[in-house]
Design an enzyme around this catalytic site. Sequence first.
Site, PDB file in Angstrom:
ATOM      1  N   HIS A  18     -19.867 -51.409 -45.140  1.00 50.56           N
ATOM      2  CA  HIS A  18     -19.789 -52.876 -45.053  1.00 50.56           C
ATOM      3  C   HIS A  18     -19.779 -53.406 -46.500  1.00 50.56           C
ATOM      4  O   HIS A  18     -20.751 -53.995 -46.959  1.00 50.56           O
ATOM      5  CB  HIS A  18     -21.003 -53.392 -44.274  1.00 50.56           C
ATOM      6  CG  HIS A  18     -20.944 -54.842 -43.929  1.00 50.56           C
ATOM      7  ND1 HIS A  18     -19.807 -55.609 -44.078  1.00 50.56           N
ATOM      8  CD2 HIS A  18     -21.893 -55.683 -43.426  1.00 50.56           C
ATOM      9  CE1 HIS A  18     -20.065 -56.847 -43.683  1.00 50.56           C
ATOM     10  NE2 HIS A  18     -21.318 -56.923 -43.293  1.00 50.56           N
TER      11      HIS A  18
ATOM     12  N   ARG B  27     -22.857 -64.849 -49.095  1.00 48.84           N
ATOM     13  CA  ARG B  27     -21.641 -64.244 -48.529  1.00 48.84           C
ATOM     14  C   ARG B  27     -20.440 -65.142 -48.820  1.00 48.84           C
ATOM     15  O   ARG B  27     -19.357 -64.658 -49.129  1.00 48.84           O
ATOM     16  CB  ARG B  27     -21.785 -64.050 -47.012  1.00 48.84           C
ATOM     17  CG  ARG B  27     -22.827 -63.036 -46.564  1.00 48.84           C
ATOM     18  CD  ARG B  27     -22.490 -61.617 -46.975  1.00 48.84           C
ATOM     19  NE  ARG B  27     -21.179 -61.198 -46.546  1.00 48.84           N
ATOM     20  CZ  ARG B  27     -20.874 -60.727 -45.335  1.00 48.84           C
ATOM     21  NH1 ARG B  27     -21.817 -60.562 -44.445  1.00 48.84           N
ATOM     22  NH2 ARG B  27     -19.628 -60.377 -45.034  1.00 48.84           N
TER      23      ARG B  27
ATOM     24  N   GLN C  25     -20.763 -57.149 -47.744  1.00 50.44           N
ATOM     25  CA  GLN C  25     -22.182 -57.501 -47.763  1.00 50.44           C
ATOM     26  C   GLN C  25     -22.826 -57.133 -49.098  1.00 50.44           C
ATOM     27  O   GLN C  25     -23.697 -57.842 -49.611  1.00 50.44           O
ATOM     28  CB  GLN C  25     -22.910 -56.786 -46.615  1.00 50.44           C
ATOM     29  CG  GLN C  25     -24.389 -57.115 -46.531  1.00 50.44           C
ATOM     30  CD  GLN C  25     -24.662 -58.547 -46.123  1.00 50.44           C
ATOM     31  OE1 GLN C  25     -24.091 -59.044 -45.159  1.00 50.44           O
ATOM     32  NE2 GLN C  25     -25.535 -59.242 -46.857  1.00 50.44           N
TER      33      GLN C  25
ATOM     34  N   ASP D 124     -31.985 -52.759 -42.191  1.00 52.42           N
ATOM     35  CA  ASP D 124     -30.964 -53.283 -41.276  1.00 52.42           C
ATOM     36  C   ASP D 124     -31.385 -52.845 -39.871  1.00 52.42           C
ATOM     37  O   ASP D 124     -32.309 -52.030 -39.709  1.00 52.42           O
ATOM     38  CB  ASP D 124     -29.583 -52.685 -41.668  1.00 52.42           C
ATOM     39  CG  ASP D 124     -28.430 -53.231 -40.844  1.00 52.42           C
ATOM     40  OD1 ASP D 124     -28.592 -54.292 -40.212  1.00 52.42           O
ATOM     41  OD2 ASP D 124     -27.351 -52.591 -40.839  1.00 52.42           O
TER      42      ASP D 124
ATOM     43  N   ARG E 138     -12.405 -56.250 -39.165  1.00 51.85           N
ATOM     44  CA  ARG E 138     -13.713 -55.717 -38.750  1.00 51.85           C
ATOM     45  C   ARG E 138     -13.457 -54.924 -37.479  1.00 51.85           C
ATOM     46  O   ARG E 138     -13.023 -55.466 -36.473  1.00 51.85           O
ATOM     47  CB  ARG E 138     -14.706 -56.852 -38.497  1.00 51.85           C
ATOM     48  CG  ARG E 138     -15.958 -56.386 -37.799  1.00 51.85           C
ATOM     49  CD  ARG E 138     -17.028 -57.445 -37.709  1.00 51.85           C
ATOM     50  NE  ARG E 138     -17.702 -57.635 -38.990  1.00 51.85           N
ATOM     51  CZ  ARG E 138     -18.935 -58.105 -39.121  1.00 51.85           C
ATOM     52  NH1 ARG E 138     -19.642 -58.429 -38.064  1.00 51.85           N
ATOM     53  NH2 ARG E 138     -19.477 -58.260 -40.316  1.00 51.85           N
TER      54      ARG E 138
ATOM     55  N   CYS F 198     -29.149 -57.734 -44.204  1.00 50.46           N
ATOM     56  CA  CYS F 198     -27.824 -58.364 -44.068  1.00 50.46           C
ATOM     57  C   CYS F 198     -27.780 -59.366 -42.926  1.00 50.46           C
ATOM     58  O   CYS F 198     -26.917 -60.235 -42.907  1.00 50.46           O
ATOM     59  CB  CYS F 198     -26.750 -57.295 -43.912  1.00 50.46           C
ATOM     60  SG  CYS F 198     -26.887 -56.335 -42.392  1.00 50.46           S
TER      61      CYS F 198
END
Length: 300
Positions: free
Chosen positions: A131, A284, A134, A216, A104, A256
Site C-alpha cells: 500500500h 493522504r 499510505q 494495522d 485498488r 492507516c
Amino acid sequence: MKSKNFITLLDIPKKDLKQLVLRAIELKKMTKSNIAYTPLQNKTLALIFDKSSTRTRVSFEVGMTHFGGNTLFLSPRDTQLGRGEPIEDTAKVISSMVDCIVIRTHDHNDVLKFSAESSVPVINGLTELVHPCQLLADVMTFTEIKGDIKGKKVAWIGDANNMCNSYINASKQFEFHLSIATPDKFIPSLYNKNDNILLTNDPLIAAKDADLVVTDVWASMGQEEEEEDRKKIFRPLQVNKNIMSVANEDVIFMHCLPAHREEEVTSDVLDSNASVIWQEAENRLHAQKALLEYLLVKNI
Ligand code: CP
Ligand code: NVA
C-alpha cells in the site's frame, strides 16, 4: 517513452521520494493558505477500485479537484472488467482516454498486468502485497512532527500484511531502522533476512526505544473469513500502553485506518497524545497531490 508508475515505493528514486514528501508539506501549506494551484486542468484521473475505500478514494478525488482536474470512479462491478474483459484490453482502452489511473485490487499481479499495457501512469491504490500511497502520508506526517525519518527507529507490530511490506520498502527508501513484531509463522512476504530489519514475535522487543509505533488491522480486506481465528493469534500483539511505555518518551503512534478499537490497538493509545492518526489521514490528500504532480506535471 514509458510513463512513470507508482506500483511500489521502489519505483521512485530515493532522492525524488524525499523531495516528494517535502513537496507534500509545501502543498499542504498552500492549501491551508487558500493559494490556488491548478496544474492538472482538463486532465482526468480514473479510479478503478475493486475493494472498499474511504481515505484513498476521497483524497485522490479532492486532490484532483484542487488541481483543476476531474476523476472517474470505476467499480469493476459496473464495467466490463466485472464481466471478464481482460485486464490488458481494459488497460489499453482506459489509458487511451485518461491521463492517470489508480487501481485498488486484490491481486498485485493484476496491477502489473494493467501497468504493462497502460500508456499513462498507473498508481497502486492498495493490493494484497503493498500500500505505497499510505507510506507517503506516513513519512510526511513523521517529517512534519519530528523531522527527517532517516536514522530513526520504527516499530511495526501486528500482521505481516501489505502495510508491513510497505514499511519494509520504506525503510530502504527513507533509510530508517525497522523492527517488526509478528506472530511466529507470519513472515512478511517482502522480508529478506539479509536486510537490516529486526523480526521478532515479541512486541516489547520491537517497540523498545522506537520513535514511531505502527499497526494495522489483523484481518485485511479479503481475509474476512479468517477474522475470528486471527483475533486469537494476534491478541499478544495488541498495541497498548504497556507496549508504548518501552518506546521513546516522545514516540508517536500511527495507523492507516480503518482501526478496530480494542483489537490491534486499545482506545487509550488511539486517543492518546502520542497518536497522530487524524493528521496522518488528512495527509493522504497532500501526499497524493504531490504524487500526482510528480507523475503528471512536467519539469517537477
Ligand atoms: N488507509 C486507507 O487506505 O484507507 P481507505 O481504505 O479508507 O482508503
Ligand atoms: N491492511 C489493510 C489496509 C487497509 C487500508 C487492508 O488491506 O485491508
